[in-house]
Design an enzyme around this catalytic site. Structure first.
Site, mmCIF file in Angstrom:
data_model
loop_
_atom_site.group_PDB
_atom_site.id
_atom_site.type_symbol
_atom_site.label_atom_id
_atom_site.label_comp_id
_atom_site.label_asym_id
_atom_site.label_seq_id
_atom_site.Cartn_x
_atom_site.Cartn_y
_atom_site.Cartn_z
ATOM 1 N N GLY A 39 -40.130 23.686 19.934
ATOM 2 C CA GLY A 39 -39.183 22.614 19.617
ATOM 3 C C GLY A 39 -38.342 22.313 20.851
ATOM 4 O O GLY A 39 -38.646 22.772 21.957
ATOM 5 N N GLU A 68 -22.248 8.877 13.001
ATOM 6 C CA GLU A 68 -22.674 9.619 11.806
ATOM 7 C C GLU A 68 -21.466 10.292 11.172
ATOM 8 O O GLU A 68 -20.358 10.254 11.738
ATOM 9 C CB GLU A 68 -23.746 10.657 12.165
ATOM 10 C CG GLU A 68 -25.100 10.033 12.489
ATOM 11 C CD GLU A 68 -26.180 11.073 12.728
ATOM 12 O OE1 GLU A 68 -26.539 11.767 11.772
ATOM 13 O OE2 GLU A 68 -26.638 11.197 13.871
ATOM 14 N N HIS A 112 -28.443 18.316 3.390
ATOM 15 C CA HIS A 112 -28.249 16.927 3.830
ATOM 16 C C HIS A 112 -28.044 16.075 2.582
ATOM 17 O O HIS A 112 -28.805 16.188 1.618
ATOM 18 C CB HIS A 112 -29.461 16.445 4.622
ATOM 19 C CG HIS A 112 -29.185 15.198 5.411
ATOM 20 N ND1 HIS A 112 -28.950 13.981 4.804
ATOM 21 C CD2 HIS A 112 -29.076 14.972 6.739
ATOM 22 C CE1 HIS A 112 -28.715 13.070 5.746
ATOM 23 N NE2 HIS A 112 -28.788 13.647 6.926
ATOM 24 N N ARG A 144 -20.646 16.360 6.145
ATOM 25 C CA ARG A 144 -21.813 16.506 5.287
ATOM 26 C C ARG A 144 -21.614 17.424 4.086
ATOM 27 O O ARG A 144 -22.133 17.175 3.004
ATOM 28 C CB ARG A 144 -22.908 17.102 6.142
ATOM 29 C CG ARG A 144 -24.158 16.357 6.041
ATOM 30 C CD ARG A 144 -25.109 16.861 7.060
ATOM 31 N NE ARG A 144 -25.416 15.784 7.963
ATOM 32 C CZ ARG A 144 -26.292 15.886 8.946
ATOM 33 N NH1 ARG A 144 -26.910 17.019 9.151
ATOM 34 N NH2 ARG A 144 -26.542 14.865 9.702
ATOM 35 N N HIS A 176 -31.224 21.470 4.602
ATOM 36 C CA HIS A 176 -31.522 20.734 5.836
ATOM 37 C C HIS A 176 -31.379 21.590 7.091
ATOM 38 O O HIS A 176 -32.186 21.479 8.006
ATOM 39 C CB HIS A 176 -30.552 19.553 5.905
ATOM 40 C CG HIS A 176 -30.722 18.673 7.099
ATOM 41 N ND1 HIS A 176 -31.889 17.987 7.352
ATOM 42 C CD2 HIS A 176 -29.868 18.355 8.109
ATOM 43 C CE1 HIS A 176 -31.745 17.275 8.472
ATOM 44 N NE2 HIS A 176 -30.547 17.502 8.957
ATOM 45 N N ARG A 231 -22.209 22.253 10.153
ATOM 46 C CA ARG A 231 -22.546 21.604 11.429
ATOM 47 C C ARG A 231 -22.192 20.119 11.419
ATOM 48 O O ARG A 231 -22.459 19.404 10.441
ATOM 49 C CB ARG A 231 -24.049 21.741 11.675
ATOM 50 C CG ARG A 231 -24.549 21.007 12.895
ATOM 51 C CD ARG A 231 -26.036 21.213 13.060
ATOM 52 N NE ARG A 231 -26.773 20.598 11.993
ATOM 53 C CZ ARG A 231 -27.441 19.451 12.102
ATOM 54 N NH1 ARG A 231 -27.461 18.801 13.241
ATOM 55 N NH2 ARG A 231 -28.099 18.970 11.075
HETATM 56 P P1 FAD Z 1 -37.931 23.489 15.935
HETATM 57 O O1 FAD Z 1 -37.980 22.155 16.531
HETATM 58 O O2 FAD Z 1 -37.891 23.566 14.452
HETATM 59 O O3 FAD Z 1 -39.197 24.287 16.451
HETATM 60 C C1 FAD Z 1 -39.505 25.566 15.955
HETATM 61 C C2 FAD Z 1 -40.745 26.069 16.668
HETATM 62 O O4 FAD Z 1 -40.900 27.462 16.403
HETATM 63 C C3 FAD Z 1 -42.045 25.411 16.235
HETATM 64 O O5 FAD Z 1 -42.834 25.199 17.384
HETATM 65 C C4 FAD Z 1 -42.733 26.498 15.383
HETATM 66 O O6 FAD Z 1 -44.143 26.456 15.415
HETATM 67 C C5 FAD Z 1 -42.252 27.747 16.104
HETATM 68 N N1 FAD Z 1 -42.299 28.957 15.294
HETATM 69 C C6 FAD Z 1 -41.588 29.262 14.180
HETATM 70 N N2 FAD Z 1 -41.928 30.504 13.759
HETATM 71 C C7 FAD Z 1 -42.852 30.975 14.616
HETATM 72 C C8 FAD Z 1 -43.603 32.177 14.704
HETATM 73 N N3 FAD Z 1 -43.481 33.168 13.805
HETATM 74 N N4 FAD Z 1 -44.503 32.319 15.711
HETATM 75 C C9 FAD Z 1 -44.691 31.334 16.625
HETATM 76 N N5 FAD Z 1 -43.997 30.177 16.590
HETATM 77 C C10 FAD Z 1 -43.091 30.012 15.596
HETATM 78 N N6 FAD Z 1 -30.466 17.399 14.578
HETATM 79 C C11 FAD Z 1 -29.789 16.570 15.401
HETATM 80 O O7 FAD Z 1 -29.050 17.036 16.270
HETATM 81 N N7 FAD Z 1 -29.941 15.230 15.270
HETATM 82 C C12 FAD Z 1 -30.748 14.653 14.332
HETATM 83 O O8 FAD Z 1 -30.870 13.449 14.268
HETATM 84 C C13 FAD Z 1 -31.458 15.515 13.452
HETATM 85 N N8 FAD Z 1 -32.257 15.002 12.480
HETATM 86 C C14 FAD Z 1 -33.014 15.857 11.729
HETATM 87 C C15 FAD Z 1 -33.919 15.340 10.803
HETATM 88 C C16 FAD Z 1 -34.739 16.191 10.081
HETATM 89 C C17 FAD Z 1 -35.711 15.615 9.085
HETATM 90 C C18 FAD Z 1 -34.647 17.586 10.269
HETATM 91 C C19 FAD Z 1 -35.524 18.519 9.499
HETATM 92 C C20 FAD Z 1 -33.722 18.108 11.169
HETATM 93 C C21 FAD Z 1 -32.913 17.260 11.900
HETATM 94 N N9 FAD Z 1 -32.000 17.757 12.828
HETATM 95 C C22 FAD Z 1 -31.305 16.902 13.631
HETATM 96 C C23 FAD Z 1 -31.941 19.181 13.112
HETATM 97 C C24 FAD Z 1 -32.777 19.434 14.378
HETATM 98 O O9 FAD Z 1 -33.914 18.609 14.371
HETATM 99 C C25 FAD Z 1 -33.231 20.875 14.483
HETATM 100 O O10 FAD Z 1 -32.168 21.745 14.245
HETATM 101 C C26 FAD Z 1 -33.777 21.144 15.878
HETATM 102 O O11 FAD Z 1 -34.791 20.222 16.189
HETATM 103 C C27 FAD Z 1 -34.323 22.557 15.950
HETATM 104 O O12 FAD Z 1 -34.967 22.715 17.175
HETATM 105 P P2 FAD Z 1 -35.570 24.119 17.555
HETATM 106 O O13 FAD Z 1 -36.144 23.976 18.916
HETATM 107 O O14 FAD Z 1 -34.566 25.159 17.337
HETATM 108 O O15 FAD Z 1 -36.731 24.382 16.473
HETATM 109 C C1 SIN Z 2 -29.635 12.459 10.276
HETATM 110 O O1 SIN Z 2 -30.203 11.633 10.968
HETATM 111 O O2 SIN Z 2 -28.971 12.195 9.283
HETATM 112 C C2 SIN Z 2 -29.771 13.887 10.647
HETATM 113 C C3 SIN Z 2 -28.832 14.198 11.718
HETATM 114 C C4 SIN Z 2 -28.618 15.666 11.830
HETATM 115 O O3 SIN Z 2 -29.111 16.443 11.018
HETATM 116 O O4 SIN Z 2 -27.901 16.045 12.757
#
Ligand code: FAD
Ligand code: SIN
Length: 554
Positions: free
Chosen positions: A13, A117, A254, A300, A365, A400
């Site tokens: 991610g 937001e 959410h 939220r 969420h 958050r």
């Molecule tokens: P992620 O992007 O979730 O990536 C996790 C990674 O870990 C993936 O590659 C997965 O395969 C890997 N993984 C997990 N477990 C294992 C394992 N056991 N072994 C190997 N790999 C593993 N936040 C904002 O700031 N703005 C927004 O507009 C926003 N909108 C959102 C909308 C939605 C629908 C959602 C669900 C969330 C949103 N969020 C938003 C929150 C934000 O997207 C996430 O908190 C953020 O992207 C998390 O990033 P990350 O890199 O921590 O993990």
């Molecule tokens: C959204 O677009 O409402 C999600 C934003 C967030 O989770 O930070």
């Protein structure tokens, strides 16, 4: 197989990719994705990434909004770091080619459009239409794929961390409890489609630095906006290895997911409210004004709880998000152009948001708690970092602020990398596998046999998620939490038995993690004897500063 590198990064991610790119400047990186490299919450992010960029905004204002949303529990240092370092990290994304939507206002000195937001008092959210996460993820992934120092392992599921305690347990007489813990690597199951029932080989990865970037744990709940990979693996692995985890009572719900049995909790971004959308109930009343002076743009936790109360009060199944007045003001084409993805998804499920209010309900969420880290993203286990949603840096406190999560991911990826590099430059890390005092042991599958029938796993998985939704949801009571704890303990024993009797597969690993994280969530919730932010307990209905406790640490 045995894989050695300078850094192991678990997760592709925003946090994992950002760290990997930085680390690859001076070392080799093994980057793991549980399934495909494109699966995770990041590509699903809609609203945007918050950062102070306009002349009318200020660090003080972004800090205050974050602290207010966090309801007294944010770590002020983590907030200050994130807000002040945020703009430089966002500039790096711009330099990488992320196509943030440009401003149509010729007068502004900042070329990008800024949206709004809940909980923000300023327009400070950069976005790429309503698919911000996808735009960021694609740019990061492109850069990672061109980097010869990064090796991506798809369909490799991290199972357990390997620490010095893992080694000590192999030697009779050693007492692991007293050890200063240090991370040495990780076991991972290869579970691609070519392996029957997902029972692939289990590999040993070794490196002086391991980074958990595994995202959140939304799948502990029946209804969630999260992707299937969000099973809290990093939190569970860290807890099993003896790391401190904290604040897991704060699951963010959410407020607005599309209410439709086939839509799998599709998110309706808060940015719709930021652009003027109003929440209404089945009688057409703008009910949020009764609950908070920021109305539909309140933080939220407050909006989700108010929707829950309104639905219960009227005996309805959902409330509605009305965009028709925004259409009247700005025109249909402008609204469709601003939210093309959401408009299309709603149409697919039978609602034209330009003409009808969108039926919405809350869903799990975001996991505000997680692996407790210091201001460099390091966990309580030496050389084990946790960044992104898996971490509890103290930024979010009890709730958050919208769009602070992508920001936290990039800020703490940079900080973790700076710390790892400093340690390497000080000669405190040996390269490759050199940090381990002896070869890391192979995984031992014992007498495990293939699991023929998956029905038990599917059933238990569903039972946990339903239990969490019903008993550990938006509104809690002591009785429901105690019941959840009792039931989860039994499920935990059952899962433990499957785990050692059967060959590992991805779903069995996830099930074990899911029950562990659910138990940690309930434990934290029982320890907090007040209502604050996202944790609302009818038996302790008020915030109680007499028992002020920044982190519920386990
Ligand atoms: P992620 O992007 O979730 O990536 C996790 C990674 O870990 C993936 O590659 C997965 O395969 C890997 N993984 C997990 N477990 C294992 C394992 N056991 N072994 C190997 N790999 C593993 N936040 C904002 O700031 N703005 C927004 O507009 C926003 N909108 C959102 C909308 C939605 C629908 C959602 C669900 C969330 C949103 N969020 C938003 C929150 C934000 O997207 C996430 O908190 C953020 O992207 C998390 O990033 P990350 O890199 O921590 O993990
Ligand atoms: C959204 O677009 O409402 C999600 C934003 C967030 O989770 O930070």
């Amino acid at each position: 197989m045995r894989v050695s590198s300078d850094h192991i990064v678990i997760g592709t991610g925003i946090a994992g990719l950002t760290y990997a790119l930085k680390a690859a400047r001076s070392g080799t990186v093994s980057l793991l994705a549980k399934t495909s490299r494109t699966e995770g919450a990041t590509p699903w992010a809609q609203g945007g990434i918050a950062a102070v960029s306009s002349a009318s905004d200020s660090f003080a204002s972004h800090i205050q909004d974050t602290l207010d949303a966090g309801d007294g529990l944010c770590n002020p240092r983590a907030v200050e770091i994130t807000v002040k370092e945020g703009p430089a990290r966002v500039q790096e994304l711009i330099d990488l080619g992320v196509p943030f939507t440009k401003s149509s206002d010729a007068d502004t000195r900042f070329p990008f459009d800024l949206t709004m937001e809940g909980g923000h008092h300023q327009r400070r959210i950069l976005h790429a239409d309503d698919l911000t996460g996808k735009a960021i993820h694609e740019a990061l992934l492109r850069a990672v794929e061109q980097n010869p120092n990064i090796r991506v392992f798809e369909n490799w599921v991290a199972i357990d961390l390997i620490t010095n305690v893992t080694l000590m347990k192999r030697h009779k007489g050693a007492h692991p409890g007293a050890a200063h813990r240090r991370c040495l690597g990780v076991y991972a199951l290869e579970s691609g489609p070519s392996h029957a029932n997902g029972h692939g080989p289990i590999h040993v990865l070794e490196a002086p630095i391991t980074v958990l970037a595994t995202g959140g744990a939304g799948k502990t709940y029946l209804y969630t906006t999260n992707p299937d990979v969000a099973t809290g693996d990093g939190i569970a692995m860290a807890a099993r290895a003896g790391a401190r985890v904290a604040n897991l009572e704060f699951t963010q719900f959410h407020p607005t997911c599309l209410f439709n049995p086939f839509a799998k909790s599709f998110l309706i971004s808060e940015a719709l409210r930021g652009e003027g959308g109003e929440l209404i109930n089945s009688k057409g009343e703008e009910f949020m004004k009764r609950y908070h002076d920021m109305g539909s743009l309140a933080p939220r936790d407050i909006v989700a709880r108010s929707i829950d109360a309104e639905i219960k009060r009227l005996g309805d199944e959902c409330v509605y998000l009305d965009m028709t007045r925004v259409v009247k003001k700005h025109g249909r084409d402008a609204v469709v152009a601003r939210f093309p993805n959401i408009h299309e998804a709603c149409l697919k499920f039978g609602t034209d948001l330009t003409e009808q209010p969108i039926p919405v309900v809350p869903a799990a969420h975001y996991t505000c708690g997680g692996v407790l880290t210091d201001e460099h993203g390091e966990s309580s286990i030496e050389n084990l970092f946790a960044i992104g949603e898996v971490a509890c840096t103290g930024l979010h406190g009890a709730n958050r602020l919208a769009s602070n999560s992508l920001l936290e991911g990039v800020v703490f990826a940079e900080r973790a990398h700076t710390r790892a590099l400093a340690r390497k430059q000080a000669g405190l890390l040996k390269s490759g596998a050199g940090d381990a005092p002896e070869p890391l042991p192979e995984w031992d599958s014992g007498r495990a046999v293939p699991l023929e029938d998956r029905i038990d796993i599917n059933h238990t998985w569903k039972e946990i998620r339903t239990l969490m939704w019903d008993y550990v949801g938006i509104v809690r009571t002591n009785r429901r939490l105690a019941k959840a704890q009792e039931r989860l303990e039994l499920i935990g024993h059952e899962v433990h038995e499957y785990y050692w009797d059967f060959l590992l597969s991805r779903d069995l690993i996830e099930l074990r993690n899911l029950v562990t994280v659910a138990q940690l969530m309930v434990q934290c919730a029982l320890l907090r004897k007040e209502s604050r932010g996202l944790h609302y307990n009818l038996d302790h209905p008020f915030r109680d500063d007499r028992f002020f406790k920044r982190d519920t640490v386990l």
